[in-house]
Enzyme design. Sequence first.
Site, PDB file in Angstrom:
ATOM      1  N   PHE A  31      -5.151  90.260  92.754  1.00 14.04           N
ATOM      2  CA  PHE A  31      -5.829  90.096  91.466  1.00 14.04           C
ATOM      3  C   PHE A  31      -5.716  88.631  91.050  1.00 14.04           C
ATOM      4  CE2 PHE A  31      -6.421  90.286  86.873  1.00 14.04           C
ATOM      5  CZ  PHE A  31      -7.646  90.919  86.857  1.00 14.04           C
ATOM      6  N   ASP A  40       3.530  93.398  92.128  1.00 15.11           N
ATOM      7  CA  ASP A  40       2.729  93.650  90.925  1.00 15.11           C
ATOM      8  C   ASP A  40       2.300  95.117  90.980  1.00 15.11           C
ATOM      9  OD1 ASP A  40       0.747  93.966  88.998  1.00 15.11           O
ATOM     10  OD2 ASP A  40      -0.131  91.993  89.346  1.00 15.11           O
ATOM     11  N   TYR A  49      -1.750  98.901  80.056  1.00 14.90           N
ATOM     12  CA  TYR A  49      -2.993  99.450  79.506  1.00 14.90           C
ATOM     13  C   TYR A  49      -3.857 100.200  80.518  1.00 14.90           C
ATOM     14  CZ  TYR A  49      -4.778  94.760  80.917  1.00 14.90           C
ATOM     15  OH  TYR A  49      -5.095  93.619  81.584  1.00 14.90           O
ATOM     16  N   LYS A  50      -3.363 100.377  81.730  1.00 16.54           N
ATOM     17  CA  LYS A  50      -4.123 101.127  82.728  1.00 16.54           C
ATOM     18  C   LYS A  50      -3.599 102.565  82.767  1.00 16.54           C
ATOM     19  CE  LYS A  50      -4.919  96.856  85.310  1.00 16.54           C
ATOM     20  NZ  LYS A  50      -6.384  96.750  85.205  1.00 16.54           N
ATOM     21  N   ARG A  77     -16.563 100.801  91.425  1.00 18.96           N
ATOM     22  CA  ARG A  77     -15.165 101.204  91.415  1.00 18.96           C
ATOM     23  C   ARG A  77     -14.993 102.437  90.542  1.00 18.96           C
ATOM     24  NH1 ARG A  77     -10.195  97.424  89.238  1.00 18.96           N
ATOM     25  NH2 ARG A  77     -11.260  97.812  87.262  1.00 18.96           N
TER      26      ARG A  77
END
Lengths: 414, 414
Positions: free
Chosen positions: B128, B199, B224-225, B373
């Site tokens: 990312f 991560d 927040y995922k 996605r």
Amino acid sequence: MNKPITREQCLTLDKSDPLASFRDQFELPDGVIYLDGNSLGALPKKTAARLNDVITREWGGDLIRSWNTAGWIDLPRRVGDKIARLIGADAAEVVVADSTSINLFKVLAAALKLNPSRQVILSEPDNFPTDLYIAQGLIDLLGKEHELRLKPADEIFDSIDADTAVVMLTQVNYRTGRMHDMKAITARAHEQGALMLWDLAHSAGAVPVDLNSVGADFAIGCGYKYLNGGPGAPAFVFVPQRHQAKFSQPLSGWMGHAHPFTFDWKYEPAEGIARYLCGTQAVLSMSALECGIDTMLEADINLIRAKSLTMTDLFIELVEQRCAGYDLKLVTPRDHSMRGSQVCLSNVNGYSMMQALIARNVIGDFRAPDILRFGFTPLYLRYGDVWDAVDRFVEILETRSWDRDVHKQKAKVT
Amino acid sequence: MNKPITREQCLTLDKSDPLASFRDQFELPDGVIYLDGNSLGALPKKTAARLNDVITREWGGDLIRSWNTAGWIDLPRRVGDKIARLIGADAAEVVVADSTSINLFKVLAAALKLNPSRQVILSEPDNFPTDLYIAQGLIDLLGKEHELRLKPADEIFDSIDADTAVVMLTQVNYRTGRMHDMKAITARAHEQGALMLWDLAHSAGAVPVDLNSVGADFAIGCGYKYLNGGPGAPAFVFVPQRHQAKFSQPLSGWMGHAHPFTFDWKYEPAEGIARYLCGTQAVLSMSALECGIDTMLEADINLIRAKSLTMTDLFIELVEQRCAGYDLKLVTPRDHSMRGSQVCLSNVNGYSMMQALIARNVIGDFRAPDILRFGFTPLYLRYGDVWDAVDRFVEILETRSWDRDVHKQKAKVT
């Protein structure tokens, strides 16, 4: 000494107060006199409803789409532009992000980079500690070529010299309420080839600040004090247009990238103030901050300042008239030009006295070793509150009730 | 090819789903099939009421006192301890703070300091981007003695060598859903004398993670995922006990100080994980995160993983049965051990197709240049939703409606 001030005189002041109606915009618990808005500002009435809408409609209902449809992606710059109006910055010179400490790291790194031939960060030992800690952390990381040089507040002006890379000061001292002359010190820094970095934690929303007029190089500030943004509200960072393109700050997260959604592997800083963003911002906390700032922007900062000075003068005079003989020493300067929006008194029993005040619903706070700190927030405080606060203080002092209260009250650490 | 899967078969799966009741703990808009919980998790039902209480009672009513009485001061460690249970960490090894990017800066600085004779940060170009950006920012700040070396995912294992200071990888790739073998790569890093930094942005709450069992040196992750903490929720950072005392991270704000409320001028790092705190934390956003994690902790992560794999298998098979001939290429590995909780498909018209899906209330997202996605969140998704999502996709493909939709839909950038 002047003639004794009466409660009626204070109530009369409230009747002619041009800011009086702002109190209705805040939720304040009954019976509490809140003199700690310089630590955590009170709750604006609009905040709870706004946050409920952000949570249930924007997040719950519209989900990921709200990054665009609700403008979450623009929040840091939109709220930054609003803060700019409070501190004499131009649009696109302020962004809201992260915490005050982290924003200081960004601009302190920038300042050292922009003044590469010099090694000294000049500050005062009584600056708010996190500012000094961040400077120490940055110096350690850079390999200790730099030096954090600390001089007492009244020696700062003369200590700025040809070694000084950056002068790092908080305008209003958190413990004493003493206010630096921003214009004079900034000018002196520039004369000596140093950069000037101001921490506005106790200034923004409390005193008029005009960053571009004085030529400040960097500034940071806090959202949860006079801006009433809520506990731990995000902070802000100011970088004037003239410095923005010169340096890319080291906390180079994707939100500060020129094109965050192209997902390139290589960092390319955004144009302008957006490069001072790092990661994804806390939308809920930032939305609450926006409510606080919107409330603040409805008031004239010059009226706020005038009321603040009248209130702090009133508090000082009432304490001197009614609390004489209890060894309360005034720590905050009498000179208006050197006073922020707080009054601090010292006493060896200060901690216990403050506990007794809090037990009687007069909420100030205590700062080690011996300081009773009273913050004055003109948007929601009344002159009558000032009188009542001192009245309760008098009762505590006369009955020595603080001597008992200390055993009853649980320690308050913040 | 297997026999065509029917909607009824999917509904039957829902009837025997041991996680089925969790859907009732979330607010989900009617008619929406939300396949983007890997970007922003859905709203837990308890969050709105909890935040209203934090705002009106804790902030509005108790004001500054809530730092103690409501436990705000303990939030980062309390929520950190809860996250520890999801990722195989011990209590007092995780703290919640700041953003993922900022936490990465802290632990990457720690890793370079703890392995001082080596210069290479090894990662993959498809990591990312913010992770790569932060590494670049840190290297620039340190003076460019270090190198960010990027190797494709399948070459990482063999690229770890005697130059490698730290291997920095995201376990589940954000764009492909490919999952690294955490155990094997960590062991290889240690064999070669490198440190291992994971991560967990797309792992925590999605796949079982056992950091201490594999011996990870550092980890960071996102709130927040899959943890459903709300937009821009604070992130977390893991440092195992054995590394905590060795290094004091450079973002040395007052909340990471050993005694923040003695207001000493000199930084002294707190014992343990608390030194990874920096400034004052966003209480509102962190309180929302706690609601998400509390919801997650009620479920068994192994059941979540089992349902995730069944769901992603189902989605893949349905796409292959019903969307053949439309040049949709499966990007996510079929091998369960290499798959996170998402399925990615590539197509040159992927952007327009995703817009058409969103217009029909199937919310996934698009990642440049050509990836559709789809994230699968077992706590609130049903097998029937998977069938319906593919059914709407089939309709879009058969009618080529994405070709028109692209002109009608406003660009979606996140």
